[in-house]
Enzyme design. Structure first.
Site, PDB file in Angstrom:
ATOM      1  N   THR A   1       2.009   1.112  -4.657  1.00  0.00           N
ATOM      2  CA  THR A   1       1.693   1.222  -6.082  1.00  0.00           C
ATOM      3  C   THR A   1       1.726  -0.130  -6.783  1.00  0.00           C
ATOM      4  O   THR A   1       0.946  -0.367  -7.709  1.00  0.00           O
ATOM      5  CB  THR A   1       2.711   2.187  -6.731  1.00  0.00           C
ATOM      6  OG1 THR A   1       2.507   3.477  -6.173  1.00  0.00           O
ATOM      7  CG2 THR A   1       2.561   2.261  -8.232  1.00  0.00           C
TER       8      THR A   1
ATOM      9  N   SER B   1       3.066   3.299   2.219  1.00  0.00           N
ATOM     10  CA  SER B   1       4.347   3.204   2.923  1.00  0.00           C
ATOM     11  C   SER B   1       4.617   4.444   3.771  1.00  0.00           C
ATOM     12  O   SER B   1       5.374   4.387   4.731  1.00  0.00           O
ATOM     13  CB  SER B   1       5.493   2.935   1.958  1.00  0.00           C
ATOM     14  OG  SER B   1       5.930   4.106   1.327  1.00  0.00           O
TER      15      SER B   1
ATOM     16  N   THR C   1       6.960   2.582  -2.360  1.00  0.00           N
ATOM     17  CA  THR C   1       8.368   2.958  -2.516  1.00  0.00           C
ATOM     18  C   THR C   1       8.783   4.171  -1.693  1.00  0.00           C
ATOM     19  O   THR C   1       9.978   4.408  -1.500  1.00  0.00           O
ATOM     20  CB  THR C   1       8.660   3.283  -3.995  1.00  0.00           C
ATOM     21  OG1 THR C   1       7.777   4.327  -4.414  1.00  0.00           O
ATOM     22  CG2 THR C   1       8.479   2.051  -4.873  1.00  0.00           C
ATOM     23  N   ASP C   2       7.791   4.930  -1.197  1.00  0.00           N
ATOM     24  CA  ASP C   2       8.132   6.230  -0.604  1.00  0.00           C
ATOM     25  C   ASP C   2       9.089   6.135   0.583  1.00  0.00           C
ATOM     26  O   ASP C   2       9.977   6.974   0.747  1.00  0.00           O
ATOM     27  CB  ASP C   2       6.857   6.963  -0.169  1.00  0.00           C
ATOM     28  CG  ASP C   2       6.074   7.486  -1.364  1.00  0.00           C
ATOM     29  OD1 ASP C   2       6.628   7.511  -2.475  1.00  0.00           O
ATOM     30  OD2 ASP C   2       4.904   7.852  -1.183  1.00  0.00           O
TER      31      ASP C   2
HETATM   32  N1  ASP Z   1       2.770   6.517  -2.207  1.00  0.00           N
HETATM   33  C1  ASP Z   1       3.096   5.138  -2.511  1.00  0.00           C
HETATM   34  C2  ASP Z   1       3.654   4.478  -1.240  1.00  0.00           C
HETATM   35  O1  ASP Z   1       4.809   4.621  -0.942  1.00  0.00           O
HETATM   36  C3  ASP Z   1       4.096   5.089  -3.604  1.00  0.00           C
HETATM   37  C4  ASP Z   1       4.476   3.713  -4.009  1.00  0.00           C
HETATM   38  O2  ASP Z   1       3.862   2.737  -3.647  1.00  0.00           O
HETATM   39  O3  ASP Z   1       5.450   3.574  -4.705  1.00  0.00           O
HETATM   40  O4  ASP Z   1       2.910   3.784  -0.571  1.00  0.00           O
END
Ligand code: ASP
Length: 319
Positions: free
Chosen positions: A11, A49, A81-82
């Site tokens: 993100t 991620s 972040t996932d």
């Molecule tokens: N779905 C995204 C990921 O983890 C969420 C993010 O980037 O925070 O790649």
């Protein structure tokens, strides 16, 4: 030489259908020019991620080590972040350097009001170049807080305050332009980089659970992490299957609550911790189930045959 930035996907770099590369990402960050040296930017192949693998994260650890060997004072990784709570812990298990390795990301993408990426990136870079960030292993800088990889969790689907350390709290904060480390996590043990990909499943027990489902999940695995109720309990109906599995593979007992430790010596009933540990399950202590799976995969990936006692001794150093 400046801090090395490895820019992956996530993100923090998602501007609609386009992706910001490292240069575009850093151009949007006021305050980066106050760093002692400019960032040394390395763009990585973008990947969500959720699709990261141990192999990819471990090759990133090797690239980060190479940057430090070449003189970089510290390293920042931006990613989604996932899975950040797992990747940061995996990196931490193999990171032997004093130089900080700091992972960050964002919850709001660059097209949104209040995009948190720039603040998180600046915070991570400040931690990575600071003396106070040294010797702490892998850190997560997010929302003006510094967390130890060992304790940090993603606890909210959308909040910019999603990263918390339920058992330990943040170890430090970003205050104005200063890195304030208030407490040091316990001494870490660095593990060998795995030489093979061990298969480790995570099984979360649920109300009115079914031993057939448990057995199917454990089939073909090298190890199993059980996320039990509360202090480490399972339905009595699962006990024979778990006891049998523990004779064939390491089975680590953790809590599905997401905070606190499993117990060792309080409850006796079938499926309680005394019963399960007596059947050879390993006490996962404070280690969260997701991190327990990472740790068990790294341990079993060293190519040796691990006894339950050896796994228990290794977990005791983390849990
Ligand atoms: N779905 C995204 C990921 O983890 C969420 C993010 O980037 O925070 O790649």
């Amino acid at each position: 030489m400046g801090v090395t930035l490895f820019a992956m996907g996530g993100t923090i770099s998602m501007a609609g259908a386009d992706r910001l590369d490292g240069a575009a990402l850093t151009a949007a960050v006021p305050g980066l020019d106050t760093l002692a040296e400019p960032l040394d930017i390395r763009d990585l192949e973008p990947i969500g991620s959720g699709s990261l693998t141990f192999e990819r994260v471990l090759s990133l650890a090797a690239a980060a080590a190479e940057a430090v060997r070449a003189g970089s004072p510290g390293v920042v990784i931006t990613q989604g972040t996932d899975t950040l709570e797992e990747t940061a812990f995996l990196l931490d298990l193999v990171w032997s350097w004093d130089a900080p390795l700091v992972v960050t990301g964002a919850m709001r993408n660059p097209t949104l009001a209040g995009h948190d990426g720039p603040a998180n990136l600046l915070a991570a870079a400040r931690v990575a170049e600071s003396r106070d960030g040294r010797g702490l292993g892998v850190l997560v800088a997010f929302n003006d807080e510094i967390h130890a990889a060992r304790f940090v969790r993603k606890t909210h689907a959308t909040s910019t305050a999603t990263f918390v350390s339920p058992d330990a709290g943040p170890i430090g904060h970003l205050v104005e332009d200063r890195v304030r480390v208030l407490t040091h996590p316990p001494r870490r043990r660095v593990l060998p980089v795995p030489v093979r990909s061990a298969r480790v499943a995570l099984y979360t027990v649920t109300l009115d659970d079914d031993p057939g489902t448990l057995a199917a999940v454990a089939e073909g695995q090298d190890g199993l992490v059980v996320a039990g109720f509360g202090v480490g309990h399972v339905p009595a109906v699962l006990v024979p299957t778990l006891g049998e599995l523990a004779t064939r593979m390491p089975v680590v007992l953790t809590s599905r609550t997401g905070g606190g430790s499993v117990l060792r010596n309080t409850y006796h009933q079938p499926g309680a911790e005394i019963d399960l540990l007596g059947r050879g399950l390993v006490d996962g202590g404070f280690v969260h189930p997701y991190k327990a799976r990472v740790l068990l995969k790294v341990l079993l990936g060293d190519g040796a045959t691990w006894s339950g006692d050896q796994v228990a001794a290794a977990f005791a150093q983390f849990g």
